[in-house]
Design a protein around this motif. Structure first.
Motif, short mmCIF file in Angstrom:
data_model
loop_
_atom_site.label_atom_id
_atom_site.label_comp_id
_atom_site.label_asym_id
_atom_site.label_seq_id
_atom_site.Cartn_x
_atom_site.Cartn_y
_atom_site.Cartn_z
N SER A 38 29.83 -23.44 55.64
CA SER A 38 28.81 -23.10 53.94
C SER A 38 27.79 -23.69 54.89
N CYS A 39 26.05 -23.12 54.39
CA CYS A 39 25.00 -23.98 54.32
C CYS A 39 25.41 -24.98 52.80
N SER A 107 21.23 -20.69 54.11
CA SER A 107 22.16 -19.52 55.36
C SER A 107 21.37 -19.11 55.20
N ARG A 110 19.62 -19.64 58.80
CA ARG A 110 20.89 -19.66 59.73
C ARG A 110 20.73 -18.61 60.35
N SER A 111 21.56 -17.73 59.71
CA SER A 111 21.74 -16.10 60.09
C SER A 111 20.63 -15.83 60.80
#
Length: 135
Positions: A38-39, A107, A110-111
């Motif tokens: 995870s970030c 996050s 990134r997604s």
């Protein structure tokens, strides 16, 4: 457009809002090339080098088929991203944007980049962020 131009566009007044990319060479302070990490875990791991609250140059490493690079670059530009260096002639693409870095926004981006790459038959390889070195 380089990261210095991105910084000026992001702040709207050059580098006076944080660090001056004209006078400081940034260093990679955090990175993650593991889909399972995870970030927030990456940022926690980078606690010694990353400075919260200071803008970072967030870079996404994408592998895109060459015929889609121009389209992906144009779509990412709508969200303030620019390719690093000159226009890529290969299928490896590095998109970057200056922003305050935190786990939630990292996050989300990134997604977003993974989705953009996937929609164009590509892959998001990972991300990293640069900030000025700690003194």
């Amino acid at each position: 457009m380089g990261w210095r131009s991105a910084w000026q566009r992001w702040t709207g007044r050059g580098a006076s809002a944080g660090w001056d990319p004209e006078q400081v060479d940034p260093v990679v302070v955090v990175s993650s090339f593991d889909d399972a990490e995870s970030c927030s875990a990456a940022l926690e791991r980078a606690a010694e080098s990353w400075t919260p609250g200071i803008p970072a140059l967030l870079r996404h490493h994408l592998r895109i088929p060459a015929e889609h690079v121009e389209t992906v670059t144009a779509l990412a530009a709508q969200d303030g991203y620019s390719p690093a260096g000159t226009a890529p002639a290969t299928a490896d693409l590095l998109l970057q944007r200056m922003q305050i870095l935190d786990a939630l926004h990292c996050s989300q981006e990134r997604s977003r980049m993974a989705s953009l790459a996937q929609r164009h038959d590509g892959t998001a390889l990972g991300w990293d962020a640069l900030q000025p070195p700690r003194t």
